[in-house]
Design a protein around this motif. Structure first.
Motif, PDB file in Angstrom:
ATOM      1  N   ARG A 218       9.896  -7.900  57.656  1.00 16.92           N
ATOM      2  CA  ARG A 218      10.666  -6.947  57.114  1.00 16.92           C
ATOM      3  C   ARG A 218      11.810  -6.698  58.529  1.00 16.92           C
ATOM      4  O   ARG A 218      11.382  -6.717  59.564  1.00 16.92           O
ATOM      5  CB  ARG A 218      10.273  -5.697  56.736  1.00 16.92           C
ATOM      6  N   THR A 219      12.899  -6.540  58.136  1.00 19.34           N
ATOM      7  CA  THR A 219      14.053  -6.431  59.285  1.00 19.34           C
ATOM      8  C   THR A 219      14.772  -5.205  59.398  1.00 19.34           C
ATOM      9  O   THR A 219      15.645  -5.011  60.189  1.00 19.34           O
ATOM     10  CB  THR A 219      15.081  -7.570  59.268  1.00 19.34           C
ATOM     11  N   GLY A 220      14.392  -4.202  58.465  1.00 21.34           N
ATOM     12  CA  GLY A 220      15.275  -2.729  58.586  1.00 21.34           C
ATOM     13  C   GLY A 220      14.903  -2.005  59.888  1.00 21.34           C
ATOM     14  O   GLY A 220      13.917  -2.360  60.438  1.00 21.34           O
ATOM     15  N   THR A 221      15.926  -1.364  59.985  1.00 23.22           N
ATOM     16  CA  THR A 221      15.964  -0.416  61.214  1.00 23.22           C
ATOM     17  C   THR A 221      16.174   1.010  60.758  1.00 23.22           C
ATOM     18  O   THR A 221      16.498   1.330  59.641  1.00 23.22           O
ATOM     19  CB  THR A 221      17.039  -1.115  62.283  1.00 23.22           C
ATOM     20  N   VAL A 222      16.296   1.795  61.829  1.00 19.37           N
ATOM     21  CA  VAL A 222      16.428   3.255  61.394  1.00 19.37           C
ATOM     22  C   VAL A 222      17.882   3.271  60.991  1.00 19.37           C
ATOM     23  O   VAL A 222      18.285   4.133  60.103  1.00 19.37           O
ATOM     24  CB  VAL A 222      16.511   3.909  63.040  1.00 19.37           C
ATOM     25  N   TRP A 223      19.103   2.606  61.284  1.00 16.42           N
ATOM     26  CA  TRP A 223      20.208   2.477  60.890  1.00 16.42           C
ATOM     27  C   TRP A 223      20.394   2.107  59.471  1.00 16.42           C
ATOM     28  O   TRP A 223      21.168   2.650  58.430  1.00 16.42           O
ATOM     29  CB  TRP A 223      21.041   1.921  61.826  1.00 16.42           C
ATOM     30  N   THR A 224      19.657   0.982  59.131  1.00 10.03           N
ATOM     31  CA  THR A 224      19.637   0.538  57.588  1.00 10.03           C
ATOM     32  C   THR A 224      19.074   1.638  56.855  1.00 10.03           C
ATOM     33  O   THR A 224      19.517   1.658  55.643  1.00 10.03           O
ATOM     34  CB  THR A 224      19.076  -0.980  57.508  1.00 10.03           C
ATOM     35  N   ALA A 225      18.024   2.034  57.367  1.00  8.75           N
ATOM     36  CA  ALA A 225      17.284   3.259  56.386  1.00  8.75           C
ATOM     37  C   ALA A 225      18.148   4.327  56.037  1.00  8.75           C
ATOM     38  O   ALA A 225      18.146   4.970  55.298  1.00  8.75           O
ATOM     39  CB  ALA A 225      15.938   3.462  57.214  1.00  8.75           C
ATOM     40  N   SER A 226      18.866   4.713  57.305  1.00  3.65           N
ATOM     41  CA  SER A 226      19.797   5.896  57.332  1.00  3.65           C
ATOM     42  C   SER A 226      21.072   5.587  56.266  1.00  3.65           C
ATOM     43  O   SER A 226      21.094   6.523  55.459  1.00  3.65           O
ATOM     44  CB  SER A 226      20.306   6.325  58.600  1.00  3.65           C
ATOM     45  N   ALA A 227      21.426   4.435  56.227  1.00  2.00           N
ATOM     46  CA  ALA A 227      22.440   4.034  55.482  1.00  2.00           C
ATOM     47  C   ALA A 227      22.057   4.093  54.137  1.00  2.00           C
ATOM     48  O   ALA A 227      22.816   4.858  53.003  1.00  2.00           O
ATOM     49  CB  ALA A 227      23.026   2.499  55.545  1.00  2.00           C
ATOM     50  N   HIS A 228      20.797   3.597  53.651  1.00  2.00           N
ATOM     51  CA  HIS A 228      20.387   3.899  52.291  1.00  2.00           C
ATOM     52  C   HIS A 228      20.049   4.984  51.825  1.00  2.00           C
ATOM     53  O   HIS A 228      20.389   5.661  50.629  1.00  2.00           O
ATOM     54  CB  HIS A 228      19.015   2.965  52.346  1.00  2.00           C
ATOM     55  N   ILE A 229      19.503   5.860  52.686  1.00  2.00           N
ATOM     56  CA  ILE A 229      19.333   7.570  52.379  1.00  2.00           C
ATOM     57  C   ILE A 229      20.532   8.303  52.048  1.00  2.00           C
ATOM     58  O   ILE A 229      20.797   8.730  51.277  1.00  2.00           O
ATOM     59  CB  ILE A 229      18.643   8.000  53.550  1.00  2.00           C
ATOM     60  N   ILE A 230      21.606   7.841  52.969  1.00  2.00           N
ATOM     61  CA  ILE A 230      23.040   8.677  53.121  1.00  2.00           C
ATOM     62  C   ILE A 230      23.675   8.157  51.592  1.00  2.00           C
ATOM     63  O   ILE A 230      24.368   8.930  50.965  1.00  2.00           O
ATOM     64  CB  ILE A 230      23.730   8.443  54.058  1.00  2.00           C
ATOM     65  N   THR A 231      23.528   6.937  51.268  1.00  2.00           N
ATOM     66  CA  THR A 231      24.183   6.512  49.989  1.00  2.00           C
ATOM     67  C   THR A 231      23.364   7.064  48.885  1.00  2.00           C
ATOM     68  O   THR A 231      24.002   7.473  47.853  1.00  2.00           O
ATOM     69  CB  THR A 231      23.787   4.840  49.903  1.00  2.00           C
ATOM     70  N   ALA A 232      22.077   7.346  48.915  1.00  2.00           N
ATOM     71  CA  ALA A 232      21.417   7.926  47.889  1.00  2.00           C
ATOM     72  C   ALA A 232      21.589   9.450  47.790  1.00  2.00           C
ATOM     73  O   ALA A 232      21.562   9.990  46.555  1.00  2.00           O
ATOM     74  CB  ALA A 232      19.802   7.795  47.930  1.00  2.00           C
ATOM     75  N   VAL A 233      21.838  10.129  48.963  1.00  2.00           N
ATOM     76  CA  VAL A 233      21.767  11.522  49.030  1.00  2.00           C
ATOM     77  C   VAL A 233      23.220  12.152  48.722  1.00  2.00           C
ATOM     78  O   VAL A 233      23.366  13.028  48.015  1.00  2.00           O
ATOM     79  CB  VAL A 233      21.261  12.145  50.436  1.00  2.00           C
ATOM     80  N   ILE A 234      24.293  11.643  49.498  1.00  2.00           N
ATOM     81  CA  ILE A 234      25.701  12.135  49.325  1.00  2.00           C
ATOM     82  C   ILE A 234      26.109  11.459  48.129  1.00  2.00           C
ATOM     83  O   ILE A 234      26.825  10.633  48.023  1.00  2.00           O
ATOM     84  CB  ILE A 234      26.534  11.643  50.542  1.00  2.00           C
TER      85      ILE A 234
END
Length: 489
Positions: free
Chosen positions: A40-56
């Motif tokens: 797996r290659t995900g980082t703090v920033w990729t995970a943050s992008a996914h969360i922001i996409t889902a939340v906002i």
């Protein structure tokens, strides 16, 4: 076979055993993780992008209305409280990504896997039922929000061309149907990892329309030179005392919906690297994401309330009229539509992957399920067509027809958003993370920590019940003046 028997290559049996251990795909290597999957290659920033996409999402547009119901004190306070609860329970949930003996630390790829490993029994089915209902309901909410934004674009251009002389009444049904067709098309994206570009676009779009809404609210408040609103919320006279109570409850549901993303947290966590631990990475991503979204939420809610006061609209973007600045509102509404397409797919793709993975494991020799046909696309990577994926996802997305029909029957943005927030917040964001954490950490019953966690869960349950009641009351009230399939905007 005796212990001295050698292999075809004249190697002792125990040497073959040692070699097999070294290349075991379950072990860690430069190419594979400890579960045999590619690194797996995900980082703090990729995970943050996914969360922001889902939340906002579309929920941010209802926060000004929610603040208007609660007032200058309770509105911001409840937004901060929901953000703190969401962050804390998300850390509990991320700790449940791995379960079992510390030496093995079995991964849980989905929310339901985590519930199955930590709680088991009937709670797994209950969790699945709540998730599917939440997904189904989110489809309704996203369809309503998308159609409202598309109609707003049409009406703003109509007003502009007619100089405001044409009332520009538009039926919402064709736009809701169009939303359903678009989702069926995008559901054919094969894997979650191929969704990264749509997720990035959606995240950019969410910041775009949120920023425009904030900017227009500031400009509108600056026109009057004063901040509208009151400490206790919407005035008696504009609504009755009973309506004010119900609206306050509904506002809590709107805020809860705006912070809802727990149902895909485990799926997002399953994309990040294992060093440092997935839980540490996810906790940092959650902190960043919740902090950023809370800042935007406070700005949207407070500035929208300051601009409109008691007249705050359910959807912030619809409160600025349809004539000027029509082009800026068109950009905001178009950004919202694009964002909702990405958000819907972010929520659906983990479910698609879960079903298809289990189908392949159960029927590994069935070509209908496993075979992929590579279709060349000039200038792009070949598209991997899988007949099982094509048919079952189309059938699944056909439920969009049902959500579209329900959306036509219930085109009440705030009521639906509040109800969705109420139904999903307590079970998925609070109850299951708390119960799984207690079970995994073996927290003694009636201990101080156990009591604190249970108090948190019960308090959120009470808020959920109140929010659901307020939203249902809002739907009932709106239905009294609404004619299904004939109302225009």
């Amino acid at each position: 076979m005796s212990g001295n028997t050698t292999t075809k290559n004249n190697l002792p049996h125990n040497q073959v055993f040692n070699v097999s251990v070294d290349v075991n795909p379950q072990g860690s290597s430069n190419c594979f993780d400890d579960d045999g999957r590619l690194k797996r290659t995900g980082t703090v920033w990729t995970a943050s992008a996914h969360i922001i996409t889902a939340v906002i999402g579309s929920g941010v547009l209802s926060l000004a209305w929610a603040t208007a119901q609660l007032g200058w004190v309770a509105g911001p306070v409840f937004m901060l409280l929901f953000s703190l609860v969401t962050y804390y329970t998300s850390t509990l949930l991320s700790a449940c990504y791995r379960s079992g003996d510390p030496a093995t630390c079995k991964r849980n790829y989905t929310y339901m896997d985590s519930v199955r490993s930590n709680l088991g029994g009937a709670k797994v089915k209950i969790c699945g039922l709540v998730q599917y209902l939440n997904l189904f309901g989110s489809g309704i909410g996203y369809t309503i929000a998308s159609s409202i934004s598309m109609m707003a674009i049409k009406r703003s251009n109509c007003f502009h061309s007619s100089q405001g002389k044409n009332p520009c009444k538009i039926n919402s049904n064709p736009y809701m149907i169009a939303c359903g067709v678009v989702q069926i098309f995008f559901s054919q994206i094969p894997d979650f990892d191929q969704l990264w570009w749509l997720s990035i676009v959606a995240a950019v779009m969410s910041f775009t329309y949120s920023t425009i809404g904030i900017g227009l609210s500031i400009a509108k408040a600056a026109e009057t030179g004063k901040l509208r609103g009151s400490l206790t919320g919407i005035s008696i006279g504009y609504v009755t005392q009973t309506q004010k109570i119900w609206r306050r409850f509904q506002a809590l549901g709107d805020i809860a919906f705006a912070y809802s993303y727990s149902m895909i947290l485990i799926e997002i966590q399953d994309t990040v690297k294992s060093s440092p631990s997935e839980a540490k990475t996810m906790n940092k991503a959650t902190l960043i994401s919740v902090a950023v979204t809370t800042l935007f939420y406070l700005l949207c809610g407070c500035m929208g309330y300051a601009a409109f006061g008691d007249l705050c609209p359910g959807n912030l973007l619809t409160g600025f009229g349809f004539y000027n600045p029509y082009w800026l509102l068109d950009i905001a509404n178009a950004a919202l539509v694009i964002h909702l397409v990405g958000t819907y797919q972010v929520y659906c793709q983990p479910l698609f992957a879960f079903i298809e993975k289990n189908a392949k494991e159960r029927f590994p020799d069935c070509e209908f399920i496993t075979k992929e046909i590579r279709i060349p696309i000039p200038g792009f990577h070949p598209y991997r067509l899988n007949l099982f994926r094509l048919i079952w996802r189309t059938i699944f997305e056909s439920s969009t027809i049902i959500t579209t029909v329900i959306s036509m029957l219930l085109p009440f943005f705030n009521d639906v958003v509040g109800l969705l927030g109420a139904l999903g917040f307590w079970p998925l964001t609070v109850y299951f993370p708390v119960e799984m954490y207690i079970g995994q950490k073996k927290i003694p019953k009636w201990s101080t920590k156990w009591l604190c966690l249970q108090i948190l869960s019960v308090a959120c349950l009470i808020i959920t019940i109140a929010a659901a009641a307020g939203s249902i009351a809002g739907v009932v009230l709106d239905l009294k003046s609404y004619k299904p399939f004939s109302t225009t905007y």
